[in-house]
Design an enzyme around this catalytic site. Structure first.
Site, short mmCIF file in Angstrom:
data_model
loop_
_atom_site.label_atom_id
_atom_site.label_comp_id
_atom_site.label_asym_id
_atom_site.label_seq_id
_atom_site.Cartn_x
_atom_site.Cartn_y
_atom_site.Cartn_z
N ASP A 249 46.98 20.82 -82.73
CA ASP A 249 47.64 21.19 -81.48
C ASP A 249 48.73 22.21 -81.75
OD1 ASP A 249 46.07 19.43 -80.04
OD2 ASP A 249 47.51 17.79 -80.18
N PRO A 250 49.10 23.01 -80.75
CA PRO A 250 50.20 23.98 -80.95
C PRO A 250 51.49 23.34 -81.45
CG PRO A 250 49.01 24.49 -78.94
CD PRO A 250 48.45 23.18 -79.44
#
Length: 307
Positions: A45-46
């Protein structure tokens, strides 16, 4: 006439920084290496940082054998608030006073979340529901409840505990987790908070290991050099030998597999193997009875003496 430059081929280990997507990291690797043929063996995920395994050129064929490797993460869990995404990027849904929690309170619920467990993935995971990603359904306003699935958490260890400073502040737990592929660390954070009765979510996550590959020494994904990036690649044979048993081939067996023919298996060779001739990966093969059968072949050069 000078020979055409060799297209890059190998496994690239990169350290993804916070705030960019894994697809952005792939795009930057493509630019640095001058090729479109770059894939990954599992995203982050970012919000998360850490190890991404990228396959380059023909070595993208190795990625399918890396996706299922076990992993290690370090993480910080905030106790005292639950969120829509089970991490810090979601909206807070409930708050509770976690100021009375101590490190000793974590022992029993963490033990219950260790070993072979049934885990309900986060609703914003990439799991498909009727052909559509769960997170896309959540963003469209649907309520998504995913079925629990078996995962293995072989280590769930507390590295540090910071008590809540007040009734409206979260307590924080730093942990390290060794787990099977498919385990959601944000779900562990959610379930730990639920077990303690205060709610919880993931506030930081870093992937430090995938199978035999470590993040230590990996270049930052958004700082890959414009020149010399190919020198960072792990050669295909070396990468394959780290994840699979090796079948070392002589010229005859190598030629057979190169041309899609079965060839005799040697004593001790079993299962799925990396078929290697000298220092070159011929392909992935499968032992069936007394035979070695090609599963995935890699490109060969016309100059190869076994062709």
């Amino acid at each position: 006439m000078p020979a055409a430059p060799t297209a890059p081929d190998g496994i690239l280990l990169v350290d993804k920084p916070q705030g960019i997507t894994s697809h952005t990291a792939v795009s930057r690797a493509r630019r640095a290496l001058g090729t479109r043929k770059v894939g990954h063996a599992g995203t982050l995920d970012p919000m998360a940082t850490g190890l991404l395994i990228l396959g380059v050129g023909p070595s993208t064929r190795l990625l399918t054998h890396m996706v299922g490797l076990d992993k290690t993460y370090t993480a910080t869990i905030a106790l005292g608030a639950a969120t829509t995404t089970d991490d810090a990027e979601g909206e807070v849904t409930t708050r509770a006073d976690a100021s009375q929690l101590s490190g000793d309170d974590l022992t029993t619920p963490i033990a219950a979340l260790t070993g072979d467990i049934e885990q309900r993935p986060s609703a914003v995971s990439a799991i498909k529901v009727d052909g559509e990603r769960a997170y896309a359904r959540v963003r469209a306003g649907e309520e998504v409840e995913l079925a629990a699935r078996p995962v293995t958490v072989s280590r769930f260890e507390v590295l540090g505990f910071r008590p809540a400073a007040s009734a409206d502040r979260p307590a924080e737990v730093d942990v390290v987790v060794d787990c099977s592929s498919g385990t959601y660390i944000r779900a562990l954070a959610r379930d730990l908070g639920e077990a303690l009765g205060v709610g919880g979510h993931l506030s930081a996550l870093r992937r430090t290991r995938v199978g035999p590959f470590e993040v230590d020494g990996a270049p930052i994904a958004d700082a890959l050099p414009a020149e010399g990036a190919a020198e960072l690649l792990v050669p295909p044979a070396a990468a394959a030998a780290r994840i699979l048993p090796v079948a070392q081939l002589d010229d005859e067996r190598a030629a057979n597999l190169m041309h899609g023919r079965r060839t005799p298996a040697l004593e001790g060779e079993r299962g799925i193997v990396a078929a290697i001739h000298g220092e070159r990966l011929i392909g992935i093969a499968r032992v069936s009875g007394s035979r070695l059968l090609p599963v995935t072949n890699f490109p060969v050069s016309a100059a190869d003496p076994t062709v």
